[in-house]
Write an enzyme that holds these catalytic residues in place. Sequence first.
Site, PDB file in Angstrom:
ATOM      1  N   HIS A   1       3.745  -0.058  -1.554  1.00  0.00           N
ATOM      2  CA  HIS A   1       3.259  -0.934  -2.636  1.00  0.00           C
ATOM      3  C   HIS A   1       4.178  -2.145  -2.750  1.00  0.00           C
ATOM      4  CE1 HIS A   1       1.095  -2.139  -6.136  1.00  0.00           C
ATOM      5  NE2 HIS A   1       2.186  -2.138  -6.870  1.00  0.00           N
TER       6      HIS A   1
ATOM      7  N   GLU B   1       8.526  -5.335   3.406  1.00  0.00           N
ATOM      8  CA  GLU B   1       7.699  -4.128   3.561  1.00  0.00           C
ATOM      9  C   GLU B   1       7.758  -3.600   4.986  1.00  0.00           C
ATOM     10  OE1 GLU B   1       3.876  -4.019   0.765  1.00  0.00           O
ATOM     11  OE2 GLU B   1       3.736  -5.544   2.298  1.00  0.00           O
TER      12      GLU B   1
ATOM     13  N   LEU C   1      -7.465   7.554  -3.569  1.00  0.00           N
ATOM     14  CA  LEU C   1      -7.820   8.842  -2.975  1.00  0.00           C
ATOM     15  C   LEU C   1      -7.806   9.935  -4.037  1.00  0.00           C
ATOM     16  CD1 LEU C   1      -5.769   8.582   0.327  1.00  0.00           C
ATOM     17  CD2 LEU C   1      -8.255   8.369   0.055  1.00  0.00           C
TER      18      LEU C   1
ATOM     19  N   ASN D   1       2.462   6.086   0.501  1.00  0.00           N
ATOM     20  CA  ASN D   1       1.877   4.775   0.190  1.00  0.00           C
ATOM     21  C   ASN D   1       2.968   3.717   0.128  1.00  0.00           C
ATOM     22  OD1 ASN D   1      -0.253   2.969  -0.658  1.00  0.00           O
ATOM     23  ND2 ASN D   1       0.584   3.058  -2.735  1.00  0.00           N
TER      24      ASN D   1
ATOM     25  N   ASP E   1      -0.518   3.830  -7.397  1.00  0.00           N
ATOM     26  CA  ASP E   1       0.782   3.308  -6.971  1.00  0.00           C
ATOM     27  C   ASP E   1       1.936   3.959  -7.727  1.00  0.00           C
ATOM     28  OD1 ASP E   1      -0.360   1.553  -5.060  1.00  0.00           O
ATOM     29  OD2 ASP E   1      -0.910   0.183  -6.668  1.00  0.00           O
TER      30      ASP E   1
ATOM     31  N   SER F   1      -0.778  -5.713   8.977  1.00  0.00           N
ATOM     32  CA  SER F   1       0.538  -6.163   9.471  1.00  0.00           C
ATOM     33  C   SER F   1       1.570  -5.042   9.342  1.00  0.00           C
ATOM     34  CB  SER F   1       1.005  -7.425   8.755  1.00  0.00           C
ATOM     35  OG  SER F   1       1.297  -7.167   7.407  1.00  0.00           O
ATOM     36  N   ASN F   2       1.430  -4.201   8.320  1.00  0.00           N
ATOM     37  CA  ASN F   2       2.351  -3.062   8.222  1.00  0.00           C
ATOM     38  C   ASN F   2       2.066  -2.019   9.293  1.00  0.00           C
ATOM     39  OD1 ASN F   2       4.210  -3.342   5.757  1.00  0.00           O
ATOM     40  ND2 ASN F   2       2.213  -4.089   5.043  1.00  0.00           N
TER      41      ASN F   2
HETATM   42  C1  GRF Z   1       0.678  -4.745   1.616  1.00  0.00           C
HETATM   43  O1  GRF Z   1       1.280  -5.694   0.777  1.00  0.00           O
HETATM   44  C2  GRF Z   1       0.690  -3.371   0.992  1.00  0.00           C
HETATM   45  O2  GRF Z   1       1.840  -3.119   0.249  1.00  0.00           O
HETATM   46  C3  GRF Z   1      -0.490  -3.470   0.076  1.00  0.00           C
HETATM   47  O3  GRF Z   1      -1.466  -4.161   0.828  1.00  0.00           O
HETATM   48  C4  GRF Z   1      -0.807  -5.024   1.742  1.00  0.00           C
HETATM   49  C5  GRF Z   1      -1.336  -4.730   3.124  1.00  0.00           C
HETATM   50  O4  GRF Z   1      -0.912  -5.666   4.073  1.00  0.00           O
HETATM   51  N1  GRF Z   1      -0.887  -2.163  -0.390  1.00  0.00           N
HETATM   52  P1  GRF Z   1      -1.224  -5.409   5.634  1.00  0.00           P
HETATM   53  O5  GRF Z   1      -2.700  -5.050   5.736  1.00  0.00           O
HETATM   54  O6  GRF Z   1      -0.348  -4.299   6.089  1.00  0.00           O
HETATM   55  O7  GRF Z   1      -0.929  -6.698   6.303  1.00  0.00           O
END
Ligand code: GRF
Length: 195
Positions: free
Chosen positions: A111, A181, A95, A109, A152, A15-16
Amino acid sequence: MSAARLVVLVSGNGSNLQAVLDGCASGELRAQVVAVISDKPDAFGLERARRAGIPAVAQPKLATQDRAAYDSALAAQVATFKPDWIVLAGWMRLLSAKLLDRFPGQVINLHPALPEMFPGTHAIERALDAYQRGEIACTGVMVHLVPDEGVDCGPVLAQQVVAIEPNDSLETLAARIHATEHNLLVSTLNSLVTH
Ligand code: GRF
Protein backbone atom coordinates in the site's frame (compact mmCIF):
# COMPACT_ATOMS: atom_id res chain seq x y z
CA MET A 1 15.56 -25.60 -0.48
CA SER A 2 13.50 -24.91 -3.59
CA ALA A 3 12.60 -21.31 -4.39
CA ALA A 4 9.39 -20.02 -2.81
CA ARG A 5 6.45 -19.96 -5.19
CA LEU A 6 4.77 -16.59 -5.66
CA VAL A 7 1.43 -15.95 -7.33
CA VAL A 8 1.11 -12.22 -8.05
CA LEU A 9 -2.30 -10.57 -8.45
CA VAL A 10 -2.38 -7.33 -10.44
CA SER A 11 -5.05 -5.02 -11.83
CA GLY A 12 -2.93 -2.55 -13.76
CA ASN A 13 0.52 -1.48 -14.83
CA GLY A 14 2.44 -4.01 -12.77
CA SER A 15 5.60 -2.01 -12.08
CA ASN A 16 5.81 -3.73 -8.70
CA LEU A 17 5.34 -7.09 -10.38
CA GLN A 18 8.23 -6.10 -12.65
CA ALA A 19 10.42 -5.34 -9.64
CA VAL A 20 9.62 -8.81 -8.28
CA LEU A 21 10.31 -10.45 -11.65
CA ASP A 22 13.61 -8.58 -11.93
CA GLY A 23 14.55 -9.51 -8.36
CA CYS A 24 13.89 -13.19 -9.09
CA ALA A 25 15.84 -13.03 -12.36
CA SER A 26 18.86 -11.36 -10.78
CA GLY A 27 18.90 -13.72 -7.81
CA GLU A 28 18.33 -10.86 -5.38
CA LEU A 29 14.98 -12.45 -4.49
CA ARG A 30 15.15 -16.18 -3.79
CA ALA A 31 11.71 -16.91 -5.19
CA GLN A 32 9.92 -17.65 -8.45
CA VAL A 33 6.78 -16.07 -9.81
CA VAL A 34 4.73 -19.09 -10.89
CA ALA A 35 1.72 -17.16 -12.19
CA VAL A 36 0.30 -13.68 -12.61
CA ILE A 37 -3.48 -13.31 -12.40
CA SER A 38 -5.51 -10.22 -13.20
CA ASP A 39 -9.14 -9.25 -12.90
CA LYS A 40 -8.50 -6.86 -15.81
CA PRO A 41 -7.79 -8.75 -19.06
CA ASP A 42 -5.96 -5.73 -20.53
CA ALA A 43 -3.75 -5.09 -17.49
CA PHE A 44 -0.19 -4.43 -18.60
CA GLY A 45 0.96 -6.63 -15.73
CA LEU A 46 -0.26 -9.66 -17.71
CA GLU A 47 1.91 -8.58 -20.63
CA ARG A 48 4.91 -8.28 -18.31
CA ALA A 49 4.28 -11.87 -17.21
CA ARG A 50 4.03 -13.11 -20.83
CA ARG A 51 7.30 -11.38 -21.68
CA ALA A 52 8.91 -13.16 -18.75
CA GLY A 53 7.51 -16.52 -19.92
CA ILE A 54 5.25 -16.86 -16.90
CA PRO A 55 1.60 -18.03 -16.99
CA ALA A 56 -0.61 -14.94 -17.31
CA VAL A 57 -4.23 -15.57 -16.39
CA ALA A 58 -7.04 -13.09 -17.03
CA GLN A 59 -9.85 -13.77 -14.60
CA PRO A 60 -12.47 -11.02 -14.81
CA LYS A 61 -15.56 -11.20 -12.64
CA LEU A 62 -18.43 -12.54 -14.72
CA ALA A 63 -21.86 -10.91 -14.70
CA THR A 64 -23.24 -14.19 -13.39
CA GLN A 65 -20.87 -14.24 -10.39
CA ASP A 66 -21.42 -12.50 -7.10
CA ARG A 67 -18.42 -11.54 -5.00
CA ALA A 68 -18.34 -14.85 -3.13
CA ALA A 69 -18.53 -16.89 -6.33
CA TYR A 70 -15.78 -14.82 -7.95
CA ASP A 71 -13.50 -15.12 -4.94
CA SER A 72 -14.10 -18.88 -4.77
CA ALA A 73 -13.24 -19.24 -8.46
CA LEU A 74 -10.19 -17.03 -8.03
CA ALA A 75 -9.05 -19.07 -5.03
CA ALA A 76 -9.42 -22.27 -7.07
CA GLN A 77 -7.35 -20.75 -9.87
CA VAL A 78 -4.67 -19.53 -7.46
CA ALA A 79 -4.53 -22.96 -5.77
CA THR A 80 -3.67 -24.68 -9.05
CA PHE A 81 -0.30 -22.91 -8.93
CA LYS A 82 0.45 -24.18 -5.38
CA PRO A 83 1.70 -20.83 -4.06
CA ASP A 84 3.71 -20.31 -0.90
CA TRP A 85 2.79 -16.62 -1.02
CA ILE A 86 0.12 -14.61 -2.81
CA VAL A 87 1.24 -11.05 -3.52
CA LEU A 88 -1.30 -8.29 -4.15
CA ALA A 89 0.69 -5.82 -6.24
CA GLY A 90 -1.75 -3.17 -7.39
CA TRP A 91 -4.71 -5.56 -7.07
CA MET A 92 -7.78 -3.34 -6.88
CA ARG A 93 -10.47 -5.75 -5.65
CA LEU A 94 -11.22 -6.32 -1.99
CA LEU A 95 -10.80 -10.02 -1.26
CA SER A 96 -13.28 -11.84 0.94
CA ALA A 97 -12.94 -14.79 3.28
CA LYS A 98 -13.74 -17.10 0.35
CA LEU A 99 -10.18 -16.59 -0.78
CA LEU A 100 -8.40 -15.41 2.37
CA ASP A 101 -9.50 -18.35 4.52
CA ARG A 102 -8.10 -20.74 1.96
CA PHE A 103 -4.62 -19.17 2.21
CA PRO A 104 -4.29 -18.10 5.86
CA GLY A 105 -1.18 -16.03 6.54
CA GLN A 106 -0.09 -16.26 2.92
CA VAL A 107 -1.59 -13.13 1.36
CA ILE A 108 0.55 -9.98 1.25
CA ASN A 109 -0.49 -6.50 0.18
CA LEU A 110 1.46 -3.42 -0.78
CA HIS A 111 0.00 0.00 0.00
CA PRO A 112 1.41 3.41 -0.96
CA ALA A 113 0.97 4.96 2.49
CA LEU A 114 2.04 4.35 6.07
CA PRO A 115 0.01 2.06 8.37
CA GLU A 116 -3.43 3.45 9.21
CA MET A 117 -2.91 6.38 6.85
CA PHE A 118 -5.01 6.79 3.71
CA PRO A 119 -6.43 3.28 3.25
CA GLY A 120 -8.20 2.71 -0.05
CA THR A 121 -7.66 4.30 -3.43
CA HIS A 122 -5.83 7.55 -4.31
CA ALA A 123 -3.61 7.26 -1.22
CA ILE A 124 -0.73 9.23 -2.78
CA GLU A 125 -3.00 12.06 -3.88
CA ARG A 126 -4.68 12.20 -0.48
CA ALA A 127 -1.30 12.28 1.27
CA LEU A 128 -0.15 15.17 -0.93
CA ASP A 129 -3.38 17.06 -0.21
CA ALA A 130 -2.92 16.47 3.53
CA TYR A 131 0.69 17.71 3.32
CA GLN A 132 -0.41 20.84 1.49
CA ARG A 133 -2.98 21.50 4.23
CA GLY A 134 -0.16 21.18 6.78
CA GLU A 135 -1.59 18.01 8.33
CA ILE A 136 1.32 15.65 7.69
CA ALA A 137 5.06 16.11 7.12
CA CYS A 138 5.78 12.91 5.19
CA THR A 139 4.14 9.80 3.83
CA GLY A 140 5.43 6.32 3.08
CA VAL A 141 4.73 2.81 1.92
CA MET A 142 3.96 -0.44 3.67
CA VAL A 143 3.79 -4.17 3.09
CA HIS A 144 1.36 -6.09 5.27
CA LEU A 145 -0.39 -9.41 5.69
CA VAL A 146 -4.05 -9.58 4.67
CA PRO A 147 -5.88 -11.61 7.33
CA ASP A 148 -9.39 -10.42 6.58
CA GLU A 149 -11.54 -8.08 4.52
CA GLY A 150 -10.16 -4.92 6.12
CA VAL A 151 -8.96 -2.32 3.60
CA ASP A 152 -5.19 -1.88 3.53
CA CYS A 153 -4.74 -3.07 7.10
CA GLY A 154 -3.32 -6.14 8.78
CA PRO A 155 -0.06 -7.09 10.46
CA VAL A 156 2.68 -4.84 9.07
CA LEU A 157 5.69 -6.65 7.66
CA ALA A 158 7.65 -3.56 6.62
CA GLN A 159 7.20 0.16 6.22
CA GLN A 160 9.31 2.99 4.94
CA VAL A 161 8.88 6.73 5.27
CA VAL A 162 8.90 8.75 2.04
CA ALA A 163 9.63 12.47 2.13
CA ILE A 164 7.24 14.98 0.60
CA GLU A 165 9.01 18.01 -0.87
CA PRO A 166 7.41 21.48 -0.85
CA ASN A 167 7.37 21.64 -4.64
CA ASP A 168 6.15 18.05 -5.20
CA SER A 169 3.47 17.44 -7.80
CA LEU A 170 1.40 14.27 -7.77
CA GLU A 171 3.75 12.93 -10.48
CA THR A 172 7.00 13.59 -8.59
CA LEU A 173 5.64 12.23 -5.31
CA ALA A 174 4.16 9.17 -7.04
CA ALA A 175 7.51 8.45 -8.70
CA ARG A 176 9.30 8.60 -5.33
CA ILE A 177 6.64 6.38 -3.73
CA HIS A 178 6.78 3.80 -6.51
CA ALA A 179 10.59 3.59 -6.42
CA THR A 180 10.38 3.01 -2.66
CA GLU A 181 7.65 0.39 -3.12
CA HIS A 182 9.69 -1.55 -5.65
CA ASN A 183 12.60 -1.87 -3.22
CA LEU A 184 10.51 -2.50 -0.11
CA LEU A 185 8.38 -5.18 -1.75
CA VAL A 186 11.39 -7.13 -3.00
CA SER A 187 13.31 -6.85 0.28
CA THR A 188 10.24 -7.80 2.36
CA LEU A 189 9.48 -10.81 0.18
CA ASN A 190 13.09 -11.84 0.41
CA SER A 191 13.03 -11.81 4.18
CA LEU A 192 9.80 -13.84 4.16
CA VAL A 193 11.10 -16.50 1.80
CA THR A 194 14.45 -16.89 3.48
CA HIS A 195 13.07 -17.39 7.01
C1 GRF B 1 1.00 0.70 -6.15
O1 GRF B 1 1.17 2.03 -5.72
C2 GRF B 1 0.42 -0.15 -5.05
O2 GRF B 1 0.87 0.19 -3.78
C3 GRF B 1 -1.04 0.19 -5.17
O3 GRF B 1 -1.28 0.24 -6.56
C4 GRF B 1 -0.08 0.63 -7.21
C5 GRF B 1 0.23 -0.39 -8.28
O4 GRF B 1 1.28 0.00 -9.12
N1 GRF B 1 -1.85 -0.76 -4.44
P1 GRF B 1 1.87 -1.04 -10.19
O5 GRF B 1 0.68 -1.65 -10.93
O6 GRF B 1 2.64 -2.07 -9.45
O7 GRF B 1 2.71 -0.23 -11.10
